[in-house]
Design an enzyme around this catalytic site. Sequence first.
Site, PDB file in Angstrom:
ATOM      1  N   LYS A   1      32.295  19.876 -21.645  1.00 32.67           N
ATOM      2  CA  LYS A   1      30.734  19.742 -21.329  1.00 32.67           C
ATOM      3  C   LYS A   1      30.523  19.224 -19.901  1.00 32.67           C
ATOM      4  O   LYS A   1      31.448  18.682 -19.215  1.00 32.67           O
ATOM      5  CB  LYS A   1      30.173  18.743 -22.398  1.00 32.67           C
ATOM      6  CG  LYS A   1      31.128  17.310 -22.405  1.00 32.67           C
ATOM      7  CD  LYS A   1      30.332  16.343 -23.401  1.00 32.67           C
ATOM      8  CE  LYS A   1      30.871  15.048 -23.104  1.00 32.67           C
ATOM      9  NZ  LYS A   1      30.073  13.959 -24.070  1.00 32.67           N
TER      10      LYS A   1
ATOM     11  N   TYR B   1      19.835   1.696   5.803  1.00 30.51           N
ATOM     12  CA  TYR B   1      18.601   1.067   5.153  1.00 30.51           C
ATOM     13  C   TYR B   1      18.441  -0.452   4.871  1.00 30.51           C
ATOM     14  O   TYR B   1      19.373  -0.815   4.104  1.00 30.51           O
ATOM     15  CB  TYR B   1      18.012   1.906   4.272  1.00 30.51           C
ATOM     16  CG  TYR B   1      17.772   3.565   4.366  1.00 30.51           C
ATOM     17  CD1 TYR B   1      16.940   3.740   5.410  1.00 30.51           C
ATOM     18  CD2 TYR B   1      18.296   4.359   3.895  1.00 30.51           C
ATOM     19  CE1 TYR B   1      16.482   5.003   5.606  1.00 30.51           C
ATOM     20  CE2 TYR B   1      18.195   5.728   4.042  1.00 30.51           C
ATOM     21  CZ  TYR B   1      17.353   6.043   5.250  1.00 30.51           C
ATOM     22  OH  TYR B   1      16.937   7.415   5.432  1.00 30.51           O
TER      23      TYR B   1
END
Length: 393
Positions: A48, A283
């Site tokens: 999965k 940032y």
Amino acid sequence: MTTANTTGTALLTDGVRAEATIDLAALRGNLAALRERTHGPELMAVVKADAYGHGAVRCAQEAVAAGARWLGTATPEEALALRAAGIGADRARVLCWLWTPGGPWAQALRAEIDISVSDRWALDELLVAVRDTGITGRVHLKADTGLGRNGCQPRDWPALVAAARAAEAEGLLKVVGVWSHFAAADEPGHPSIRLQLDGFAAALAVAERAGLRPEVRHLANSPATLLLPESYYDLVRPGLAMYGLSPVPEVGGPADFGLRPVMALTARLALVKHVPGGHGVSYGHHYTTSGETTLGLVPVGYADGIPRHASGTGPVQVGGKWYTVAGRVAMDQFVVDLGGDTARVGDEVRVFGNGEHGEPTAEDWGRACGTISYEIVTRIGARVPRRYLGASS
């Protein structure tokens, strides 16, 4: 073409900013180690979430070639993609367990996919598709033995079992599995483990009294496969362990269980520059250089799956030495402060790997980010190409 490090191990492909290398030989070795540990029950290779970020089709193909007769998927789309890639029912059964109303039931029946049912609505929708297609459904009934997620609650279990048995008697479906999932098998001694083992035994007893004779009874996920032999029954479902990562790092690392990490993430320095002391980095300037230093720009960011929570904490290896992400991880890049060390544009950055060359591992990244190794490998995005090594054929 690939470059090589000082040990001769192939790393990043020339001209590629970053890539994840997937060691299929390690994958096969992990499956062999898990099979040796359990020696008896069949093994379901859980693929999965794009095989936990490793590439579902390639990993499924390799697992089947290594002898896995079952594949595990969450969504119908994942299951159908395996069949579309040529992994037929004659090679492996595929179980799909996460359904929503209006799902592709008929497509799944035509593709010979095993379907998990946790509630009456799902059984009813499946039976409509069975009647429309004329194809007998293969069903795994899932009991909620304490996880509180998917699965049928004990008070509703007898009715679901009876309805499935009636449909089976009518020739509409075959209940080929009864299963459940642990809540805390990764916490040895957790009281829920014993309760769930007992709850699963009780659910099986209800199914047996109703006349169901499933081919496989399954409960064991990766941590249970490693630590709880009493949970094996007919089938074990290793997910993370198949990819060489430990689901119980406080008990032991991969090597303690005979496992080897399958994925390595590598990038190249896109820029190296000298900056003065007091220079802000990325940032918000949450990192400021303490003195004149050298910064290296690593061209991967949270759009590639590098956790933003790794800002200021994530470890990488450049030139054999560990450094930490300096400042915030941005969408496409992050920075490391190389101090007085020498580096050049194009030098390889080992973000994580199997640790055999001293590089950080996915577990190291999980600890640095306050999460688990599952999330680290699974979130590596499609923008990062996968390169497969050591295929069986």
